[in-house]
Design an enzyme around this catalytic site. Structure first.
Site, short mmCIF file in Angstrom:
data_model
loop_
_atom_site.label_atom_id
_atom_site.label_comp_id
_atom_site.label_asym_id
_atom_site.label_seq_id
_atom_site.Cartn_x
_atom_site.Cartn_y
_atom_site.Cartn_z
CG ASP A 75 65.05 32.43 66.42
OD1 ASP A 75 65.34 32.20 67.66
OD2 ASP A 75 64.00 32.89 66.57
NE ARG A 120 61.72 26.62 69.53
CZ ARG A 120 61.21 27.25 68.52
NH1 ARG A 120 60.50 26.76 67.67
NH2 ARG A 120 61.27 28.61 68.50
CD1 TRP A 121 69.15 21.18 66.42
CD2 TRP A 121 70.54 21.37 68.13
NE1 TRP A 121 69.89 20.31 66.25
CE2 TRP A 121 70.86 20.37 67.24
CE3 TRP A 121 71.41 21.39 69.39
CZ2 TRP A 121 72.16 19.62 67.51
CZ3 TRP A 121 72.53 20.70 69.58
CH2 TRP A 121 72.89 19.92 68.72
NE ARG A 131 68.79 29.28 76.46
CZ ARG A 131 67.91 29.53 75.45
NH1 ARG A 131 66.81 28.90 75.10
NH2 ARG A 131 68.15 30.44 74.65
CG HIS A 154 73.97 29.20 72.12
ND1 HIS A 154 72.81 29.87 71.46
CD2 HIS A 154 73.54 29.57 73.46
CE1 HIS A 154 71.94 30.20 72.36
NE2 HIS A 154 72.26 30.13 73.44
CB THR A 170 69.95 45.79 72.07
OG1 THR A 170 68.85 45.80 71.40
CG2 THR A 170 71.14 46.42 71.30
CD1 TRP A 207 72.70 43.90 75.85
CD2 TRP A 207 74.26 42.52 76.61
NE1 TRP A 207 74.09 43.91 74.98
CE2 TRP A 207 74.96 42.96 75.73
CE3 TRP A 207 75.24 41.70 77.53
CZ2 TRP A 207 76.23 43.09 75.33
CZ3 TRP A 207 76.60 41.45 77.12
CH2 TRP A 207 77.01 42.26 76.07
CG LEU A 220 80.37 36.46 52.10
CD1 LEU A 220 79.20 36.49 51.27
CD2 LEU A 220 80.52 35.25 52.82
CG LEU A 280 60.94 42.21 60.96
CD1 LEU A 280 60.70 43.46 60.33
CD2 LEU A 280 61.74 41.16 60.11
CB SER A 281 63.39 39.59 66.86
OG SER A 281 62.44 38.70 67.00
CD GLU A 305 60.17 39.21 47.74
OE1 GLU A 305 59.59 39.92 46.87
OE2 GLU A 305 59.46 38.30 48.40
C1 LIG Z 1 77.35 36.34 70.10
C2 LIG Z 1 77.58 35.23 68.97
C3 LIG Z 1 76.60 34.14 68.79
C4 LIG Z 1 76.82 33.09 68.09
N1 LIG Z 1 76.06 32.24 68.14
C5 LIG Z 1 76.18 30.92 67.06
C6 LIG Z 1 75.25 31.12 65.80
C7 LIG Z 1 73.75 30.99 66.22
C8 LIG Z 1 73.24 32.13 66.91
C9 LIG Z 1 73.72 32.26 68.34
C10 LIG Z 1 74.94 31.57 68.78
N2 LIG Z 1 78.03 33.45 67.25
N3 LIG Z 1 78.42 32.73 66.01
C11 LIG Z 1 79.16 33.21 65.28
C12 LIG Z 1 79.49 34.57 66.01
C13 LIG Z 1 80.47 35.58 65.61
C14 LIG Z 1 80.13 36.95 66.18
C15 LIG Z 1 80.95 38.08 65.59
C16 LIG Z 1 82.18 37.46 64.89
F1 LIG Z 1 82.93 38.45 64.50
C17 LIG Z 1 82.55 36.37 64.63
C18 LIG Z 1 81.62 35.28 65.01
C19 LIG Z 1 78.64 34.47 67.07
N4 LIG Z 1 78.39 35.53 68.06
#
Ligand SMILES: Cc1cc(N2CCCCCC2)n2ncc(-c3ccc(F)cc3)c2n1
Length: 255
Positions: free
Chosen positions: A35, A39-40, A48, A52, A81, A84, A146, A210-211, A222
């Site tokens: 999260d 804001r960052w 915004r 991301h 969900t 959107w 992992l 928890l959203s 924890e």
């Molecule tokens: C929608 C979304 C948003 C997203 N953010 C970057 C991390 C901060 C949270 C919001 C934005 N990231 N970062 C990696 C993925 C991703 C998802 C599935 C996958 F198989 C591989 C990479 C991702 N997907």
């Protein structure tokens, strides 16, 4: 919504070394609600989507470090969900990030024996997004390192609702009696059926909720909250979270 900020968490007061943390049991499954990206960006007068993008770079860095620490499963809440409801332009950008991340980092992830998985409802994803994540899942399905588990278009209440519907169908068909519906049976109908529950949940940006994330699975987890915004989250923050996890005595409801 009254946004109660988490004030309990002091800035990084104690520096932890990787060596120190590796001397104690490492949480097998760490889940992160990433999260604070918007804001960052706002703090820097950026759009915004810049937050991301920056947040995506941190995903790579933390994935690599989690693998180094020997964490077995890293679940990252990438898109809920409820997301959107955001402006179309932002959703369109977010739906491009899985593809961008995998195009850039999948070779490295394969090199590092990482197993990419996705929980959530993939049917509603744009075709290009779904194709990218399914390709990554296919290409890494035999990897034994992992497990990098993205929660993508994931909602816990939807997951639980679907599980209950499927269990009810089994009862209607006479293949299951109400008495046979145990916690293990319910867990086996969840998207996380092949994973152990998270040992540690991290949520950044000071939000304390928890959203709609893994509501069943987090029963004995924890929680570690930090005011740090996800794009500013570093390996040292992960070390601090794990070190504090190691200092807590988990009782799983016992004394
Ligand atoms: C929608 C979304 C948003 C997203 N953010 C970057 C991390 C901060 C949270 C919001 C934005 N990231 N970062 C990696 C993925 C991703 C998802 C599935 C996958 F198989 C591989 C990479 C991702 N997907």
């Amino acid at each position: 919504m009254f946004n109660k900020l988490w004030k309990g968490h002091k800035p990084l007061s104690t520096e932890y070394t990787k060596e120190e943390v590796l001397r104690h049991p490492i949480p097998e499954h760490v889940a992160i609600i990433m999260d604070g990206n918007g804001r960052w960006a706002k703090k820097r007068s950026l759009p915004r989507v810049a937050g991301h993008y920056e947040g995506m770079q941190v995903v790579r860095k933390i994935t690599r470090f989690a693998n180094e620490l020997g964490i077995k499963v890293l679940t990252l809440y990438a898109f809920s969900t409820e997301n959107w409801k955001r402006p179309k332009q932002e959703v369109d950008y977010l739906m491009k990030l899985p593809e961008q991340f995998l195009t850039t980092f999948l070779p490295e992830l394969i090199e590092e024996n990482v197993n990419v998985r996705v929980i959530g409802n993939r049917d509603q994803l744009p075709e290009h997004t779904r194709r990218a994540v399914e390709k990554a899942m296919e290409e890494t399905k035999h990897n034994t390192g992992l497990i990098l588990n993205f929660a993508l278009n994931y909602g816990s209440r939807r997951e639980l609702t679907y599980a209950m519907q499927e269990i009810a169908k089994q009862v209607t068909k006479g293949q299951l009696t109400p008495e046979e519906i145990t916690e293990d049976v319910i867990a086996s109908y969840l998207m996380t059926k092949d994973l152990k529950d998270p040992d540690l949940l991290i949520r950044t940006s000071g939000e304390i909720r928890l959203s709609n994330f893994m509501l069943w699975q987090l029963a004995y987890t924890e929680f570690w909250f930090t005011d740090v915004l996800w794009p500013d989250f570093t390996e040292q923050h992960l070390l601090q979270a794990v070190a504090e996890f190691q200092q807590r005595g988990r009782r799983f409801g016992g004394v």
